[in-house]
Design an enzyme around this catalytic site. Structure first.
Site, PDB file in Angstrom:
ATOM      1  CE  LYS A 159     -35.457 -51.204-106.725  1.00 12.80           C
ATOM      2  NZ  LYS A 159     -34.991 -50.266-105.706  1.00 12.80           N
TER       3      LYS A 159
HETATM    4  N1  PMP Z   1     -36.990 -44.773-103.758  1.00 11.07           N
HETATM    5  C1  PMP Z   1     -35.884 -45.547-103.777  1.00 11.07           C
HETATM    6  C2  PMP Z   1     -34.554 -44.896-103.923  1.00 11.07           C
HETATM    7  C3  PMP Z   1     -36.003 -46.929-103.636  1.00 11.07           C
HETATM    8  O1  PMP Z   1     -34.910 -47.706-103.650  1.00 11.07           O
HETATM    9  C4  PMP Z   1     -37.274 -47.506-103.471  1.00 11.07           C
HETATM   10  C5  PMP Z   1     -37.411 -48.994-103.317  1.00 11.07           C
HETATM   11  N2  PMP Z   1     -37.498 -49.622-104.567  1.00 11.07           N
HETATM   12  C6  PMP Z   1     -38.399 -46.664-103.463  1.00 11.07           C
HETATM   13  C7  PMP Z   1     -38.219 -45.296-103.602  1.00 11.07           C
HETATM   14  C8  PMP Z   1     -39.781 -47.218-103.299  1.00 11.07           C
HETATM   15  O2  PMP Z   1     -40.161 -47.972-104.407  1.00 11.07           O
HETATM   16  P1  PMP Z   1     -41.152 -49.214-104.292  1.00 11.07           P
HETATM   17  O3  PMP Z   1     -42.301 -48.749-103.477  1.00 11.07           O
HETATM   18  O4  PMP Z   1     -41.529 -49.484-105.700  1.00 11.07           O
HETATM   19  O5  PMP Z   1     -40.410 -50.312-103.652  1.00 11.07           O
END
Ligand code: PMP
Length: 297
Positions: A159
């Site tokens: 991320k």
């Molecule tokens: N894809 C992207 C590009 C994101 O920014 C997020 C948010 N973090 C997610 C998927 C979903 O991840 P999560 O469920 O861990 O928040």
């Protein structure tokens, strides 16, 4: 907090080991993280003062840092503790948490081997990512011209801030044309995800289909919702989904920490009506995160 800019608020931000007054949490303009995107972050939600899946998020932050070639300045346990401290210091009940780690300003250039690693954690009261009206009818999405890069082209499982460049471009373009968000394909032309959330399609076979997360985030919410769906006896299929199949879906929804479970009402020319499965999983997600049940239907 309304439209108050994020740099000008009351409260405290955890910054390199201590809580500092919100407005003092600054960094230098020659920070490597700003120039070369050597920064990783998290998005977390607190419900009733407790962060949902805190340790999974802290661990993902540490893993993202490692994928960018650096280590956090403290352990995952320490990040958990610091995050709880931030929540308490700001008296957050239902809110959003944003930890971020980045390379500092000791070196300027592509190489930053000896730059200091910084870590900051902020939190604020926050409601829904999309407006209530959009959530009720389902959000409207268009396919982005930008594609998620191949694993050989970027650290796709981190991320990392740099990976959001194409997300902001996609979302801005969609919003400028009156859509709520963009659906992104991957480098092969397969359905990938939204600009900040994963995607699920309820197909005519009665099963829930979602793309294989081999070049984008396997979201913590995605995994939670897969578990909730299976607990309800729904079959969940992770597979390659081509954009031509999207029009066959009976229901479509997004999952993400910010988006939670968000119904999708339209993707390009295809319209969907949020129905039973989306509603059920929305309620189940509310229950598992400890939120009040909002609707009985
Ligand atoms: N894809 C992207 C590009 C994101 O920014 C997020 C948010 N973090 C997610 C998927 C979903 O991840 P999560 O469920 O861990 O928040």
């Amino acid at each position: 907090m309304g439209t108050q800019p994020y740099h000008d608020r009351d409260g405290f931000i955890w910054y390199d080991g201590a809580l500092v007054p919100w407005r003092d949490a600054k960094l230098h303009v020659l920070s490597h993280g700003l120039h070369y995107a050597s920064a990783v972050f998290e998005g977390e939600r607190a419900y009733g003062g407790k962060i949902f899946k805190l340790t999974e998020h802290s661990q993902r932050l540490a893993d993202s840092a490692r994928l960018l070639g650096f280590s956090l300045p403290c352990s995952v346990d320490d990040v958990d503790r610091a995050t709880d401290e931030v929540i308490r210091a700001n008296a957050i009940h239902d809110g959003y948490v944003r930890p971020i780690a980045w390379r500092g300003s000791e070196m300027m250039g592509v190489s930053a081997q000896s730059s200091k690693i910084h870590l900051a954690i902020a939190a604020w009261d926050w409601g829904s990512y999309f407006t209530e009206e959009a959530r009720l009818k389902g959000i409207r999405m268009r396919t982005s011209p930008w594609r998620r890069p191949a694993p050989e082209s970027a650290p796709v499982h981190a991320k990392a801030t740099g990976l959001y460049m194409i997300c902001t471009l996609s979302k801005h373009q969609a919003e400028a044309e009156g859509w709520h968000d963009a659906m992104m394909l991957d480098w092969r032309g397969q359905v990938a995800e939204a600009t900040g959330a994963n995607i699920f399609l309820l197909m005519p076979d009665g099963r829930l289909h979602t793309p294989v997360p081999d070049c984008f985030l396997d979201g913590i919410t995605r995994r939670t919702v897969i578990g909730l769906a299976r607990a309800r006896g729904l079959d969940v299929v992770e597979r390659v989904i081509m954009p031509e199949e999207v029009g066959h879906a009976r229901e479509v929804f997004l999952t993400g920490t910010a988006a939670e479970v968000t119904p999708v009402g339209q993707i390009d020319e295809h319209r969907f009506t949020p129905a039973e499965v989306t509603r059920m999983l929305t309620e189940d997600y509310r229950a598992v995160t400890g939120q009040r049940q909002v609707q009985a239907a």
